[in-house]
Design a protein around this motif. Structure first.
Motif, PDB file in Angstrom:
ATOM      1  N   GLN A  54       0.836  -1.402  -0.052  1.00 39.48           N
ATOM      2  CA  GLN A  54      -0.105   0.144   0.102  1.00 39.48           C
ATOM      3  C   GLN A  54       0.766   1.353   0.013  1.00 39.48           C
ATOM      4  OE1 GLN A  54      -2.856  -0.637  -0.349  1.00 39.48           O
ATOM      5  NE2 GLN A  54      -3.170  -2.877   0.488  1.00 39.48           N
ATOM      6  N   ASN A  99     -20.757   0.863  -2.099  1.00 36.00           N
ATOM      7  CA  ASN A  99     -20.382   0.764  -3.634  1.00 36.00           C
ATOM      8  C   ASN A  99     -18.917   1.477  -3.590  1.00 36.00           C
ATOM      9  OD1 ASN A  99     -20.173   0.750  -6.164  1.00 36.00           O
ATOM     10  ND2 ASN A  99     -22.168   1.446  -6.464  1.00 36.00           N
ATOM     11  N   VAL A 100     -18.196   0.187  -3.774  1.00 30.04           N
ATOM     12  CA  VAL A 100     -16.604   0.815  -3.849  1.00 30.04           C
ATOM     13  C   VAL A 100     -16.077  -0.159  -4.906  1.00 30.04           C
ATOM     14  CG1 VAL A 100     -14.596   0.693  -2.608  1.00 30.04           C
ATOM     15  CG2 VAL A 100     -16.528   0.672  -1.197  1.00 30.04           C
ATOM     16  N   THR A 101     -15.775   0.912  -5.873  1.00 24.28           N
ATOM     17  CA  THR A 101     -14.934   0.472  -7.483  1.00 24.28           C
ATOM     18  C   THR A 101     -13.625  -0.438  -6.929  1.00 24.28           C
ATOM     19  OG1 THR A 101     -16.294   2.065  -8.370  1.00 24.28           O
ATOM     20  CG2 THR A 101     -14.366   1.137  -9.715  1.00 24.28           C
ATOM     21  N   ASN A 156     -10.310  -1.956   6.264  1.00 20.94           N
ATOM     22  CA  ASN A 156      -9.785  -0.672   6.137  1.00 20.94           C
ATOM     23  C   ASN A 156     -10.923   0.498   5.553  1.00 20.94           C
ATOM     24  OD1 ASN A 156      -7.101  -0.887   6.864  1.00 20.94           O
ATOM     25  ND2 ASN A 156      -6.722  -2.046   5.115  1.00 20.94           N
ATOM     26  N   GLN A 165     -12.983   5.746  11.908  1.00 23.99           N
ATOM     27  CA  GLN A 165     -11.808   7.066  12.161  1.00 23.99           C
ATOM     28  C   GLN A 165     -12.269   8.645  12.300  1.00 23.99           C
ATOM     29  OE1 GLN A 165      -8.237   6.271   9.661  1.00 23.99           O
ATOM     30  NE2 GLN A 165      -8.031   8.983   9.807  1.00 23.99           N
ATOM     31  N   ARG A 203       0.449  -3.333  18.083  1.00 25.81           N
ATOM     32  CA  ARG A 203       0.627  -2.012  17.252  1.00 25.81           C
ATOM     33  C   ARG A 203      -0.320  -1.303  17.758  1.00 25.81           C
ATOM     34  NH1 ARG A 203      -1.806  -1.933  11.275  1.00 25.81           N
ATOM     35  NH2 ARG A 203      -2.027   0.150  11.329  1.00 25.81           N
ATOM     36  N   GLU A 232      -2.176   3.223  17.094  1.00 30.12           N
ATOM     37  CA  GLU A 232      -2.159   4.425  16.082  1.00 30.12           C
ATOM     38  C   GLU A 232      -3.101   5.395  17.127  1.00 30.12           C
ATOM     39  OE1 GLU A 232      -3.812   4.364  12.169  1.00 30.12           O
ATOM     40  OE2 GLU A 232      -2.465   2.594  11.564  1.00 30.12           O
ATOM     41  N   GLU A 254      -5.325  10.505  11.893  1.00 26.53           N
ATOM     42  CA  GLU A 254      -4.389  10.057  12.492  1.00 26.53           C
ATOM     43  C   GLU A 254      -3.041  10.638  12.567  1.00 26.53           C
ATOM     44  OE1 GLU A 254      -2.163   7.232   9.731  1.00 26.53           O
ATOM     45  OE2 GLU A 254      -0.930   6.541  11.285  1.00 26.53           O
ATOM     46  N   PHE A 286      -8.799  12.008  -0.707  1.00 19.16           N
ATOM     47  CA  PHE A 286      -7.609  10.909  -0.866  1.00 19.16           C
ATOM     48  C   PHE A 286      -7.710  10.572   0.870  1.00 19.16           C
ATOM     49  CE2 PHE A 286      -3.472   9.407   0.184  1.00 19.16           C
ATOM     50  CZ  PHE A 286      -3.545   8.345  -0.757  1.00 19.16           C
ATOM     51  N   VAL A 287      -8.277   9.216   1.077  1.00 19.19           N
ATOM     52  CA  VAL A 287      -8.336   8.861   2.391  1.00 19.19           C
ATOM     53  C   VAL A 287      -7.650   7.568   2.600  1.00 19.19           C
ATOM     54  CG1 VAL A 287     -10.014   7.749   4.097  1.00 19.19           C
ATOM     55  CG2 VAL A 287     -10.651   9.484   2.498  1.00 19.19           C
ATOM     56  N   LYS A 288      -6.685   7.625   3.330  1.00 18.94           N
ATOM     57  CA  LYS A 288      -5.761   6.526   3.691  1.00 18.94           C
ATOM     58  C   LYS A 288      -5.460   6.192   5.080  1.00 18.94           C
ATOM     59  CE  LYS A 288      -1.256   4.348   2.041  1.00 18.94           C
ATOM     60  NZ  LYS A 288      -1.155   3.376   3.354  1.00 18.94           N
ATOM     61  N   PRO A 289      -5.777   4.716   5.758  1.00 22.97           N
ATOM     62  CA  PRO A 289      -5.334   4.650   6.860  1.00 22.97           C
ATOM     63  C   PRO A 289      -3.788   4.340   7.252  1.00 22.97           C
ATOM     64  CG  PRO A 289      -6.630   2.858   5.980  1.00 22.97           C
ATOM     65  CD  PRO A 289      -6.503   3.777   5.060  1.00 22.97           C
ATOM     66  N   GLY A 290      -3.416   4.681   8.170  1.00 20.70           N
ATOM     67  CA  GLY A 290      -1.973   4.620   8.528  1.00 20.70           C
ATOM     68  C   GLY A 290      -1.155   3.539   7.798  1.00 20.70           C
ATOM     69  N   LYS A 291      -1.665   2.350   7.825  1.00 19.61           N
ATOM     70  CA  LYS A 291      -1.390   1.098   6.931  1.00 19.61           C
ATOM     71  C   LYS A 291      -2.339   0.577   6.434  1.00 19.61           C
ATOM     72  CE  LYS A 291       3.047   1.413   8.826  1.00 19.61           C
ATOM     73  NZ  LYS A 291       4.003   1.524   8.236  1.00 19.61           N
ATOM     74  N   GLY A 292      -2.321   0.202   5.120  1.00 16.37           N
ATOM     75  CA  GLY A 292      -3.414  -0.217   4.604  1.00 16.37           C
ATOM     76  C   GLY A 292      -4.156   0.565   3.317  1.00 16.37           C
ATOM     77  N   GLN A 293      -5.106  -0.121   2.827  1.00 12.63           N
ATOM     78  CA  GLN A 293      -5.921   0.371   1.582  1.00 12.63           C
ATOM     79  C   GLN A 293      -6.049   1.872   1.601  1.00 12.63           C
ATOM     80  OE1 GLN A 293      -6.236  -1.774  -1.132  1.00 12.63           O
ATOM     81  NE2 GLN A 293      -6.344   0.476  -1.901  1.00 12.63           N
ATOM     82  N   PHE A 310      -8.031   5.153  -0.330  1.00 16.78           N
ATOM     83  CA  PHE A 310      -9.297   5.100  -1.060  1.00 16.78           C
ATOM     84  C   PHE A 310      -9.299   6.621  -1.708  1.00 16.78           C
ATOM     85  CE2 PHE A 310     -10.306   1.874   2.056  1.00 16.78           C
ATOM     86  CZ  PHE A 310     -10.706   0.934   1.165  1.00 16.78           C
ATOM     87  N   ARG A 353     -12.578   9.062  -1.880  1.00 27.62           N
ATOM     88  CA  ARG A 353     -14.051   9.427  -1.894  1.00 27.62           C
ATOM     89  C   ARG A 353     -14.213  10.561  -2.726  1.00 27.62           C
ATOM     90  NH1 ARG A 353     -15.863   9.513   4.515  1.00 27.62           N
ATOM     91  NH2 ARG A 353     -17.920   8.945   3.687  1.00 27.62           N
ATOM     92  N   THR A 378     -16.824   5.650  -3.567  1.00 19.57           N
ATOM     93  CA  THR A 378     -15.641   5.284  -3.279  1.00 19.57           C
ATOM     94  C   THR A 378     -15.047   4.531  -4.201  1.00 19.57           C
ATOM     95  OG1 THR A 378     -16.188   5.605  -0.838  1.00 19.57           O
ATOM     96  CG2 THR A 378     -14.286   4.367  -1.394  1.00 19.57           C
ATOM     97  N   PHE A 379     -13.556   4.814  -4.628  1.00 17.31           N
ATOM     98  CA  PHE A 379     -12.747   4.002  -5.506  1.00 17.31           C
ATOM     99  C   PHE A 379     -11.545   3.553  -4.630  1.00 17.31           C
ATOM    100  CE2 PHE A 379     -14.615   4.981  -9.299  1.00 17.31           C
ATOM    101  CZ  PHE A 379     -15.328   6.207  -9.160  1.00 17.31           C
ATOM    102  N   LYS A 380     -11.339   2.333  -4.687  1.00 17.10           N
ATOM    103  CA  LYS A 380      -9.867   1.850  -4.301  1.00 17.10           C
ATOM    104  C   LYS A 380      -8.805   2.646  -5.006  1.00 17.10           C
ATOM    105  CE  LYS A 380      -7.478  -2.442  -4.320  1.00 17.10           C
ATOM    106  NZ  LYS A 380      -7.675  -4.078  -4.591  1.00 17.10           N
TER     107      LYS A 380
END
Lengths: 326, 189
Positions: A48, A180-182, A194, A202, A236, A238, A245, B29-36, B38, B40, B55-57
């Motif tokens: 990622q 709905n997530v492309t 996530n 979050q 871990r 956060e 974050e 642009f949305v991003k968790p600290g570690k991970g996917q 997205f 929005r 939402t798009f990956k």
């Protein structure tokens, strides 16, 4: 031309003051300030996170040598700890390809530190102490809060993240209008976790307070050690403030074999996702084989911290020249 | 087929969403600290005007929509369609009532409008920000009263009804802001 800085003079002097406070804090704790290279022959394998690459000429090879800009100073700092440095901290620039947004700039300032002999609770205490020292002169903070990943999900999404089926995770997203997530595969469990974390949970975390979330799913361990149990969880945490974050900490993985397996597994995920393969950090693995003392480490985003201290709402306002003016 | 990656997303970008052309209104642009990570995104469906959240990956791609905006002159209405002409090429296009929608209240022959075209066909019509139209029906004016407040309805040559000051008379020309539908001033010929 947009040659002028976006940050006000006031924010720039606040940045300088925060840096001085941080250095004072660690000097008093007898934690050593270090500098490690920004360039590295190895890269972060995390699927990622994308590294910037550059090329070193004059290395003795005609095409030059590919080098990667650090996405965090974690690997060289662990090598220092393995070499017996004792507790260390660093304030440095980290670089992440493609990360631009309200709270992201592709280059940003990290404060990262390592504490041999600390467990996660002790490190969270220290993170809280420092965050309060830096933020409280500028904003009011309620009592801090510590929630396990499971508690956060149960409270804000109404489900158990370790036991819920993927169908239940998708159903929860749908009820919150983000089903709905492309591009998100139906069997991508961590992807849906996530999504729920970043879209639903979050934004509600750390309202006028420091909220620590700990005990992440083992599948999201990154470089943390896994604590066996039912379920096994990643050691871990956060830290969140007003839905943003601020820090990410690990009880560090010290097992070289386990670390190599994670690197290889991440490289496989990169291949599956069509992302470029990157060289594994063999020097880190050698250091782990040699023996990394039991330690906990954390990285804190200083631009975001400054954002809250100065009361602005975008990261760009804390930087003199964000990426579109760089 | 042209596509846009989420890396290229920005306000105003025209993409295909569920078979309809849409414009990006907001991209976060949305991003968790570690991970996917997205994206929005809020998009406006250019056919219906509705706002959609999606939402798009991050890293996914989406088909580009062939949407362009072009200035055209309004010619006439034949009872079914509104006809426009490109001022340089003299190419003509006809737009139906769904496409013209509320803009029809402000369309005056010879005026230059903006037509949004999708694959070359009209999608929507934006009238000029200000139009000058003749008042065809209103209560008689109050002579000399140019200062005190008070409004009355007036019907214009295009069929639109706007609130005008009391001193405006039938047969006079007024300037109207089409974005708000409000009277701006009286035009002396």
């Amino acid at each position: 031309m947009n040659w002028q800085p976006t940050a006000t003079a006031q924010i720039l002097s606040l940045r300088a003051a925060l840096l001085a406070q941080i250095r004072g804090f660690f000097a008093a704790q007898q934690v050593l300030e270090v500098e490690t290279p920004v360039l590295s022959g190895a890269a972060n394998t995390d699927p990622q996170i994308e590294s910037f690459t550059t090329n070193l000429s004059g290395s003795g090879k005609a095409p030059g040598r590919t080098l990667y800009l650090q996405t965090s100073p974690e690997f060289p700092m662990k090598r220092l700890v393995a070499a017996g440095s004792g507790p260390i901290y660093q304030i440095c620039r980290a670089f992440r390809q493609g990360e631009t947004g309200r709270y992201h700039n592709p280059e940003f300032t990290l404060l990262e530190w390592y504490r041999p002999g600390f467990n996660l609770q002790r490190l969270m205490n220290e993170v809280e102490q420092l965050a309060r020292l830096l933020l409280e002169p500028h904003m009011e903070l309620d009592n801090s809060e510590r929630l396990s990943y499971q508690q956060a999900f149960e409270h804000y999404a109404g489900l158990n993240p370790h036991h819920a089926s993927i169908k239940q995770l998708v159903g929860c997203a749908q009820r919150h209008g983000t089903g709905n997530v492309t591009g998100l595969a139906e069997d991508d469990r961590d992807g849906w976790l996530n999504l729920l974390m970043s879209h639903i949970i979050q934004p509600q975390l750390g309202q006028q307070r420091l909220t620590f979330v700990f005990d992440y799913p083992a599948s999201q361990a990154a470089l943390a050690r896994i604590r066996p149990g039912n379920p096994s969880v990643a050691d871990r945490f956060e830290l969140f403030l007003n839905g943003v974050e601020l820090a990410n900490g690990f009880h560090e993985l010290t097992d070289a074999t386990e670390q190599r397996n994670r690197f290889v597994s991440e490289l496989q995920q990169r291949t599956l996702a069509g992302k470029p393969a990157v060289p594994i950090d063999e020097q880190l693995l050698s250091a782990l084989e040699n023996g990394l003392p039991d330690c906990a480490g954390v990285a804190m985003g200083l631009d975001r911290l400054l954002m809250f201290a100065s009361g602005v709402t975008t990261l760009g306002e804390t930087l003199c020249f964000p990426i579109d003016r760089a | 087929m042209a596509t846009y990656s989420t890396n290229e997303f920005k306000r105003g970008l025209k993409v295909m969403l569920d078979g309809d052309p849409a414009a990006i209104v907001e991209n976060e642009f949305v991003k968790p600290g570690k991970g996917q990570a997205f994206n929005r995104v809020k998009l406006r469906n250019l056919k219906t005007g509705r706002i959609i959240e999606r939402t798009f990956k991050s890293g996914e791609s989406i088909e580009a929509a062939d949407v362009v905006e072009t200035e055209m002159q309004y010619l006439y209405n034949d009872g079914e369609a509104w006809h426009f002409m490109h001022p340089d090429t003299f190419e003509q296009l006809a737009a139906n009532e769904v496409v013209v929608a509320d803009a029809k209240m402000w369309l005056k022959e010879q005026d230059i409008c903006i037509l949004t075209l999708w694959n070359g066909a009209p999608l929507s019509v934006t009238p000029p920000n200000h139009v000058t139209l003749k008042v065809i029906e209103t209560e008689p004016g109050v002579r000399g009263d140019t200062a005190t407040g008070g409004n009355k309805p007036a019907t214009l040559e295009t069929g639109a009804t706007v609130q005008v000051p009391l001193f405006v008379n039938e047969g006079e020309l007024i300037k109207v802001d089409t974005r708000t539908g409000e009277y701006v001033s009286r035009i002396r010929e």
